[in-house]
Write a protein that holds these residues in place. Structure first.
Motif, PDB file in Angstrom:
ATOM      1  N   GLY A  14      63.893   3.835 -75.204  1.00 32.85           N
ATOM      2  CA  GLY A  14      65.104   4.620 -75.411  1.00 32.85           C
ATOM      3  C   GLY A  14      65.397   5.623 -74.319  1.00 32.85           C
ATOM      4  O   GLY A  14      66.305   6.449 -74.479  1.00 32.85           O
TER       5      GLY A  14
ATOM      6  N   PRO B  51      67.095   7.300 -71.350  1.00 34.31           N
ATOM      7  CA  PRO B  51      68.397   7.104 -70.705  1.00 34.31           C
ATOM      8  C   PRO B  51      68.240   6.938 -69.196  1.00 34.31           C
ATOM      9  O   PRO B  51      67.131   7.042 -68.658  1.00 34.31           O
TER      10      PRO B  51
ATOM     11  N   SER C  37      73.064  10.709 -75.576  1.00 29.57           N
ATOM     12  CA  SER C  37      73.508   9.567 -74.753  1.00 29.57           C
ATOM     13  C   SER C  37      73.926  10.060 -73.375  1.00 29.57           C
ATOM     14  O   SER C  37      74.955   9.667 -72.817  1.00 29.57           O
TER      15      SER C  37
ATOM     16  N   ASP D 215      64.042  13.526 -74.837  1.00 29.48           N
ATOM     17  CA  ASP D 215      64.519  13.302 -76.209  1.00 29.48           C
ATOM     18  C   ASP D 215      65.935  13.851 -76.380  1.00 29.48           C
ATOM     19  O   ASP D 215      66.772  13.217 -77.027  1.00 29.48           O
TER      20      ASP D 215
ATOM     21  N   ARG E 167      68.399  11.504 -74.788  1.00 34.60           N
ATOM     22  CA  ARG E 167      68.576  10.307 -75.617  1.00 34.60           C
ATOM     23  C   ARG E 167      69.508  10.592 -76.785  1.00 34.60           C
ATOM     24  O   ARG E 167      70.401   9.789 -77.093  1.00 34.60           O
TER      25      ARG E 167
END
Length: 300
Positions: free
Chosen positions: A76, A78, A31, A25, A28
């Motif tokens: 989501g 990465p 980024s 998390d 994410r």
């Protein structure tokens, strides 16, 4: 320039898998790429004359296989790398942190005693890593319900009004911005104040508590001002409270997303890295994840 990864230390324990979820998390939100690392203790502890156990390659590592399965099809997620290295985790993890923006561990791994509140690898990484270290505690920790807390996402940071660390405050503001959370700034001042006379006797405090609290609040607002200017989207709420800093931070961790504390700066008479008593207590007792932020390098 490439973005530094968020590293999750995994060993197959439930604690490390919770840390993996938190790290995924965090990556994410930033980024940033995610790197799951399993430090495998094989060769170094082999007894003389015993057969050498050859570790499997990363693609056959059962711990990393479990991690891949846990993250499979996660929305989501990465770019993720799975790394297996051989060595002692206490030494390897701080070295890996030199090339990371965040290192995330569970409060305990597979080794050690079941009664430990925090494993040795977590303590070592929090003390020695060059990047911030997040320890994700077990969900059965509790804290006293001493202060009413408004609902909603919240990040807590400890501030020492006698000399706050700018790196700790900056990390806390940035994390609150990433989470769209309120920032609760806990500035504790020692009270009751005690004055020594002859052994075993005390004098009443010569200063008024309201004056101490007011001065602490003024100092706190002054230290927060440049960070509020850089992060106008963050609502920072000073909480100026009497008593033990560690106890107040642990109480504030109840229901929080994260509590942020600093690590002691090296000093001339104490050149080794130190966590500090407040940070150590928060690591052991806070009920939410704890971020330990290394201090900014001292200016020449």
């Amino acid at each position: 320039m490439s973005t530094l990864p968020v590293i999750a230390a995994v060993d197959g324990s439930e604690d490390s898998l919770r840390a993996l979820d938190w790290a995924a998390d965090a990556a994410r939100r930033r980024s940033a790429p995610l790197r799951a690392v399993h430090v495998r203790q094989y060769v170094a502890w082999a007894q003389p004359g015993a057969p050498v156990v050859v570790p499997p390659p990363p693609e056959e590592d059962p711990v990393l296989t479990e991690v891949r399965a846990r993250l499979a099809d996660r929305p989501g997620l990465p770019a993720t790398e799975y790394v297996g290295i051989d060595g002692a985790p206490g030494a390897a993890l701080p070295e890996l942190a030199a090339d990371a923006q965040l290192l995330v561990l569970g409060s305990r791994g597979r080794g050690g005693f079941a009664s430990l509140l925090l494993g040795s690898n977590g303590l070592t990484a929090a003390r020695d890593a060059e990047c911030p270290v997040v320890i994700v505690p077990r969900p059965d920790r509790t804290a006293e319900d001493t202060v009413p807390v408004e609902p909603g996402p919240r990040v807590v940071v400890g501030l020492n009004a006698d000399g706050p660390d700018e790196a700790t405050l900056e990390f806390a503001f940035a994390e609150a911005a990433l989470r769209e959370a309120r920032l609760q700034v806990v500035a504790a001042y020692p009270w009751p104040a005690q004055s020594w006379t002859t052994p075993g006797e005390f004098l009443p405090p010569a200063i008024d508590q309201a004056a101490v609290e007011a001065e602490t609040r003024v100092l706190t607002d002054g230290f927060l001002a440049p960070h509020r200017e850089r992060h106008p989207e963050v609502t920072a709420e000073p909480s100026v409270v009497p008593g033990d800093a560690a106890g107040n931070l642990v109480a504030a961790s109840r229901g929080a997303d994260l509590v942020v504390v600093g690590r002691h700066r090296r000093r001339l008479l104490a050149p080794t890295r130190l966590l500090g008593s407040v940070t150590h207590a928060v690591l052991l007792h806070a009920v939410c994840p704890i971020a330990v932020v290394p201090p900014q390098p001292a200016e020449e």
